[in-house]
Design an enzyme around this catalytic site. Structure first.
Site, PDB file in Angstrom:
ATOM      1  N   LYS A  22      13.553  67.021  71.660  1.00  0.00           N
ATOM      2  CA  LYS A  22      13.464  67.803  70.416  1.00  0.00           C
ATOM      3  C   LYS A  22      13.455  66.881  69.197  1.00  0.00           C
ATOM      4  CE  LYS A  22      17.336  69.635  68.624  1.00  0.00           C
ATOM      5  NZ  LYS A  22      17.684  69.389  67.218  1.00  0.00           N
ATOM      6  N   ASN A  23      14.369  65.918  69.157  1.00  0.00           N
ATOM      7  CA  ASN A  23      14.534  65.122  67.929  1.00  0.00           C
ATOM      8  C   ASN A  23      13.453  64.069  67.756  1.00  0.00           C
ATOM      9  OD1 ASN A  23      16.674  66.717  67.360  1.00  0.00           O
ATOM     10  ND2 ASN A  23      18.245  65.256  68.000  1.00  0.00           N
ATOM     11  N   ARG A  93      16.730  72.087  59.180  1.00  0.00           N
ATOM     12  CA  ARG A  93      16.940  70.939  58.276  1.00  0.00           C
ATOM     13  C   ARG A  93      15.808  69.938  58.403  1.00  0.00           C
ATOM     14  NH1 ARG A  93      21.262  68.842  56.429  1.00  0.00           N
ATOM     15  NH2 ARG A  93      20.671  66.775  57.123  1.00  0.00           N
ATOM     16  N   CYS A 117      25.727  71.624  57.525  1.00  0.00           N
ATOM     17  CA  CYS A 117      25.628  72.512  58.693  1.00  0.00           C
ATOM     18  C   CYS A 117      26.979  72.497  59.369  1.00  0.00           C
ATOM     19  CB  CYS A 117      24.495  72.065  59.609  1.00  0.00           C
ATOM     20  SG  CYS A 117      24.949  70.678  60.586  1.00  0.00           S
ATOM     21  N   ARG A 122      26.214  66.333  55.867  1.00  0.00           N
ATOM     22  CA  ARG A 122      24.827  65.865  56.107  1.00  0.00           C
ATOM     23  C   ARG A 122      24.145  65.384  54.817  1.00  0.00           C
ATOM     24  NH1 ARG A 122      23.445  68.277  61.133  1.00  0.00           N
ATOM     25  NH2 ARG A 122      21.902  66.624  61.397  1.00  0.00           N
ATOM     26  N   PRO A 123      24.667  64.391  54.130  1.00  0.00           N
ATOM     27  CA  PRO A 123      24.004  63.893  52.908  1.00  0.00           C
ATOM     28  C   PRO A 123      22.625  63.299  53.205  1.00  0.00           C
ATOM     29  CG  PRO A 123      25.715  62.368  53.624  1.00  0.00           C
ATOM     30  CD  PRO A 123      25.832  63.585  54.516  1.00  0.00           C
ATOM     31  N   ILE A 124      21.788  63.174  52.172  1.00  0.00           N
ATOM     32  CA  ILE A 124      20.472  62.550  52.380  1.00  0.00           C
ATOM     33  C   ILE A 124      20.230  61.422  51.370  1.00  0.00           C
ATOM     34  CG2 ILE A 124      19.424  64.623  53.383  1.00  0.00           C
ATOM     35  CD1 ILE A 124      18.099  65.075  50.651  1.00  0.00           C
ATOM     36  N   ASP A 125      21.297  60.834  50.868  1.00  0.00           N
ATOM     37  CA  ASP A 125      21.148  59.760  49.868  1.00  0.00           C
ATOM     38  C   ASP A 125      20.326  58.579  50.367  1.00  0.00           C
ATOM     39  OD1 ASP A 125      23.658  59.674  51.477  1.00  0.00           O
ATOM     40  OD2 ASP A 125      23.722  57.637  50.686  1.00  0.00           O
ATOM     41  N   GLN A 126      20.415  58.273  51.659  1.00  0.00           N
ATOM     42  CA  GLN A 126      19.647  57.129  52.176  1.00  0.00           C
ATOM     43  C   GLN A 126      18.145  57.436  52.236  1.00  0.00           C
ATOM     44  OE1 GLN A 126      21.270  54.043  52.860  1.00  0.00           O
ATOM     45  NE2 GLN A 126      22.731  55.259  51.671  1.00  0.00           N
ATOM     46  N   ASP A 305      25.739  63.451  69.997  1.00  0.00           N
ATOM     47  CA  ASP A 305      25.241  64.736  70.515  1.00  0.00           C
ATOM     48  C   ASP A 305      25.723  65.028  71.929  1.00  0.00           C
ATOM     49  OD1 ASP A 305      21.971  64.629  68.882  1.00  0.00           O
ATOM     50  OD2 ASP A 305      24.006  65.013  68.150  1.00  0.00           O
ATOM     51  N   ILE A 327      30.567  59.616  63.817  1.00  0.00           N
ATOM     52  CA  ILE A 327      29.324  59.895  63.094  1.00  0.00           C
ATOM     53  C   ILE A 327      29.472  61.081  62.140  1.00  0.00           C
ATOM     54  CG2 ILE A 327      26.860  60.431  63.322  1.00  0.00           C
ATOM     55  CD1 ILE A 327      27.535  57.736  64.564  1.00  0.00           C
ATOM     56  N   ARG A 397      18.169  76.594  70.012  1.00  0.00           N
ATOM     57  CA  ARG A 397      17.481  75.714  69.056  1.00  0.00           C
ATOM     58  C   ARG A 397      17.047  74.428  69.747  1.00  0.00           C
ATOM     59  NH1 ARG A 397      20.607  74.890  63.549  1.00  0.00           N
ATOM     60  NH2 ARG A 397      18.785  73.529  63.367  1.00  0.00           N
TER      61      ARG A 397
HETATM   62  C1  EPZ Z   1      19.938  63.302  63.718  1.00  0.00           C
HETATM   63  O1  EPZ Z   1      20.560  63.919  62.612  1.00  0.00           O
HETATM   64  C2  EPZ Z   1      19.860  64.365  64.792  1.00  0.00           C
HETATM   65  N1  EPZ Z   1      19.038  65.467  64.320  1.00  0.00           N
HETATM   66  C3  EPZ Z   1      21.264  64.859  65.150  1.00  0.00           C
HETATM   67  O2  EPZ Z   1      21.117  65.747  66.257  1.00  0.00           O
HETATM   68  C4  EPZ Z   1      22.095  63.673  65.612  1.00  0.00           C
HETATM   69  O3  EPZ Z   1      23.417  64.115  65.839  1.00  0.00           O
HETATM   70  C5  EPZ Z   1      22.096  62.582  64.552  1.00  0.00           C
HETATM   71  O4  EPZ Z   1      20.730  62.224  64.223  1.00  0.00           O
HETATM   72  C6  EPZ Z   1      22.805  61.325  65.016  1.00  0.00           C
HETATM   73  O5  EPZ Z   1      22.186  60.842  66.161  1.00  0.00           O
HETATM   74  C7  EPZ Z   1      17.692  65.331  64.407  1.00  0.00           C
HETATM   75  O6  EPZ Z   1      17.180  64.321  64.838  1.00  0.00           O
HETATM   76  C8  EPZ Z   1      16.892  66.510  63.930  1.00  0.00           C
HETATM   77  P1  EPZ Z   1      21.932  60.728  60.733  1.00  0.00           P
HETATM   78  P2  EPZ Z   1      20.544  63.149  61.189  1.00  0.00           P
HETATM   79  O7  EPZ Z   1      21.168  60.679  59.464  1.00  0.00           O
HETATM   80  O8  EPZ Z   1      19.288  62.396  61.051  1.00  0.00           O
HETATM   81  C9  EPZ Z   1      25.241  59.884  57.439  1.00  0.00           C
HETATM   82  C10 EPZ Z   1      21.238  67.726  67.428  1.00  0.00           C
HETATM   83  O9  EPZ Z   1      22.229  68.179  68.014  1.00  0.00           O
HETATM   84  N2  EPZ Z   1      24.143  59.913  56.466  1.00  0.00           N
HETATM   85  O10 EPZ Z   1      21.682  59.702  61.772  1.00  0.00           O
HETATM   86  O11 EPZ Z   1      20.906  64.125  60.115  1.00  0.00           O
HETATM   87  C11 EPZ Z   1      25.525  61.250  58.048  1.00  0.00           C
HETATM   88  O12 EPZ Z   1      26.417  61.985  57.233  1.00  0.00           O
HETATM   89  C12 EPZ Z   1      21.412  67.133  66.051  1.00  0.00           C
HETATM   90  O13 EPZ Z   1      20.081  67.664  67.908  1.00  0.00           O
HETATM   91  C13 EPZ Z   1      24.383  59.532  55.159  1.00  0.00           C
HETATM   92  O14 EPZ Z   1      25.512  59.215  54.794  1.00  0.00           O
HETATM   93  O15 EPZ Z   1      21.761  62.163  61.398  1.00  0.00           O
HETATM   94  C14 EPZ Z   1      26.154  60.888  59.366  1.00  0.00           C
HETATM   95  O16 EPZ Z   1      27.523  60.605  59.155  1.00  0.00           O
HETATM   96  C15 EPZ Z   1      22.800  67.377  65.494  1.00  0.00           C
HETATM   97  N3  EPZ Z   1      23.348  59.542  54.282  1.00  0.00           N
HETATM   98  C16 EPZ Z   1      25.457  59.583  59.753  1.00  0.00           C
HETATM   99  O17 EPZ Z   1      24.860  59.095  58.557  1.00  0.00           O
HETATM  100  C17 EPZ Z   1      22.066  59.882  54.650  1.00  0.00           C
HETATM  101  O18 EPZ Z   1      21.154  59.846  53.793  1.00  0.00           O
HETATM  102  C18 EPZ Z   1      24.370  59.736  60.801  1.00  0.00           C
HETATM  103  O19 EPZ Z   1      23.509  60.762  60.373  1.00  0.00           O
HETATM  104  C19 EPZ Z   1      21.843  60.265  55.999  1.00  0.00           C
HETATM  105  C20 EPZ Z   1      22.887  60.258  56.882  1.00  0.00           C
END
Ligand code: EPZ
Length: 432
Positions: A22-23, A93, A117, A122-126, A305, A327, A397
């Site tokens: 999926k991802n 998302r 969620c 789930r910030p997106i600053d990066q 996950d 995480i 999902r």
């Molecule tokens: C992806 O989410 C997956 N979703 C998640 O799977 C998975 O748990 C996660 O990666 C970690 O492997 C999809 O691929 C659609 P991250 P993502 O950005 O991209 C922080 C599932 O069950 N962060 O790697 O949102 C964040 O808060 C889902 O299929 C920032 O601080 O995860 C977290 O602590 C649930 N700033 C860490 O990084 C940012 O801009 C990792 O998040 C982005 C993230």
């Protein structure tokens, strides 16, 4: 309301085909609009997150043809709208991947801010840091992110946090920038590699995916491609832990064993036998499992996950186990539900202390999120008696035909909507 009703106690035995990841598919589908030619993608999982993203892609004007449940053709030449309606981001998302794809191809994009969620803020600053580093003007106003650039220029970027989403989004934006982009501290998940391979099959020039330094030489355009998504290592891991929880003997097929190494090694540490072949992994556990300790980490560490699923199995192991979730800040919401089945788990900040018990007992529980819902199904399969898992919309999902695949392994599980159906299931199970 759709629910699963389960009669626990049957060891899962047999083979199960794993669906596409999926991802990985979510990033690949978003990237497919970056060419004006037709892209064919197969081995996509038939799950609601994928279907929601395809609706979003169609919503901005791309041509989407669902050839069959697992194959789709997409042509982005007709895209007329660079801003996404809120309804799509509310459903999934990952629609925010269209930011990177549209910015990369059209140098402009507008997507509603994704909310948090059930597992964290789930910030997106990066993501935004990466777009800005490429030269985009990024504004957040009226609940939306808008990104625009006269031109995107290669950059040397260091992510402050290892982020799957940011790595995917910025990789897409950089693919058609002018010059070379170096992304450091990038995520290394298999789905990052899959996206890079897909983009390269469309004519991109991306090297280093799967390591923490990814180099991208921008190209002016991308072309048609046909691509097959990798198998879903989280779905595979979920079935592997279901085998362990029920003391069964399950072979997950159509997998890449290397992607499962962290999961396989933990299962062996807990006393399971794990046998790998080219595209399958067999898990069988006849004895009482041993405790172990887990800390979730970015790939190749133990995946977040899989945290709820291993916690369910550890709640039935000998001794005390410690599970640290490094995480996400709120990924233990299922613990209260599991405690209602007799598990002994104490959560302190981002750590769960699990004292193994001899058995779990069936109960009515509710899925707080996708992976926790799957973990509660595993608990129901291992428990004595009947369980009902509610809010399975979360599970659907990310898991294709989950109950059907489990029944194929001998599980007594049914999807029901009424109490009458639950009673009928119980009567039929008791009659057997
Ligand atoms: C992806 O989410 C997956 N979703 C998640 O799977 C998975 O748990 C996660 O990666 C970690 O492997 C999809 O691929 C659609 P991250 P993502 O950005 O991209 C922080 C599932 O069950 N962060 O790697 O949102 C964040 O808060 C889902 O299929 C920032 O601080 O995860 C977290 O602590 C649930 N700033 C860490 O990084 C940012 O801009 C990792 O998040 C982005 C993230």
């Amino acid at each position: 309301m759709e629910r699963y009703v389960i009669k626990g106690g049957t060891p899962l035995v047999g083979e199960v085909e794993i669906s596409g990841a999926k991802n990985a598919a979510l990033g690949i589908l978003a990237a497919s609009i970056m060419t004006d030619e037709t892209v064919t993608i197969d081995n996509i999982p038939d799950v609601s997150d994928i279907n929601a993203l395809l609706q979003a892609i169609e919503g901005i004007g791309a041509y989407v043809e669902r050839v069959d449940a697992h194959t789709v053709k997409i042509n982005g030449s007709g895209i007329h709208d660079f801003s996404l309606d809120y309804e799509y981001i509310k459903k999934i998302r990952a629609s925010y991947y269209l930011l990177g794809a549209l910015l990369g191809k059209y140098k402009k994009a507008e997507v509603p801010l994704p909310g948090g969620c059930n597992i964290g803020t789930r910030p997106i600053d990066q993501h935004l840091k990466g777009f800005r580093a490429l030269g985009a003007d990024v504004r957040i106003e009226y609940g939306s992110i808008s990104a625009e650039a006269s031109r995107l220029e290669g950059t040397h970027l260091y992510f402050d946090v290892v982020s799957v989403g940011a790595t995917i989004n910025v990789m897409m934006a950089a693919t058609m920038a002018e010059g070379t982009t170096i992304m450091e501290n990038a995520a290394k998940e298999p789905h990052i590699v899959d996206l890079a391979n897909f983009l390269n099959s469309m004519g991109a020039n991306i090297k280093g995916a799967g390591t923490d330094v990814i180099r991208i030489k921008g190209v002016p355009r991308l072309h048609r491609a046909e691509y097959t998504v990798i198998p879903d290592q989280i779905e595979a891991g979920t079935f592997m832990f279901a085998a362990a929880a029920t003391k069964g003997d399950v072979t997950v097929k159509n997998v890449i064993p290397k992607h499962l190494e962290a999961i396989s090694s933990k299962l062996m540490e807990m006393g399971c036998q794990v046998e790998e072949s080219d595209d399958a992994v067999r898990v069988y556990c006849k004895n009482k499992l041993r405790n172990t300790h887990i800390k979730t980490l970015p790939y190749p560490g133990f995946p977040t996950d899989m945290q709820p699923q291993i916690s369910v199995v550890l709640s039935l192991a000998n001794g005390t186990s410690i599970v640290t979730e490094s995480i996400f800040e709120n990924r233990f919401k299922y613990v209260d539900e599991l405690a209602r089945m007799g598990a002994r788990i104490k959560v302190e900040s981002n750590t769960a202390i699990i004292t193994g018990v001899d058995r779990l007992s069936g109960a009515i529980v509710s899925s707080p999120d996708l992976r926790a819902g799957a973990a509660l199904v595993i608990a129901g399969l291992a428990a004595e008696g009947f369980s009902v898992v509610e809010d399975i919309v979360y599970i659907k999902r990310g898991y294709e035909r989950f109950d059907e695949k489990l029944r194929g392994l001998g599980a007594e599980i049914r999807q029901v909507t009424t109490d009458k159906e639950i009673r009928k299931f119980q009567l039929m199970s008791e009659a057997v």
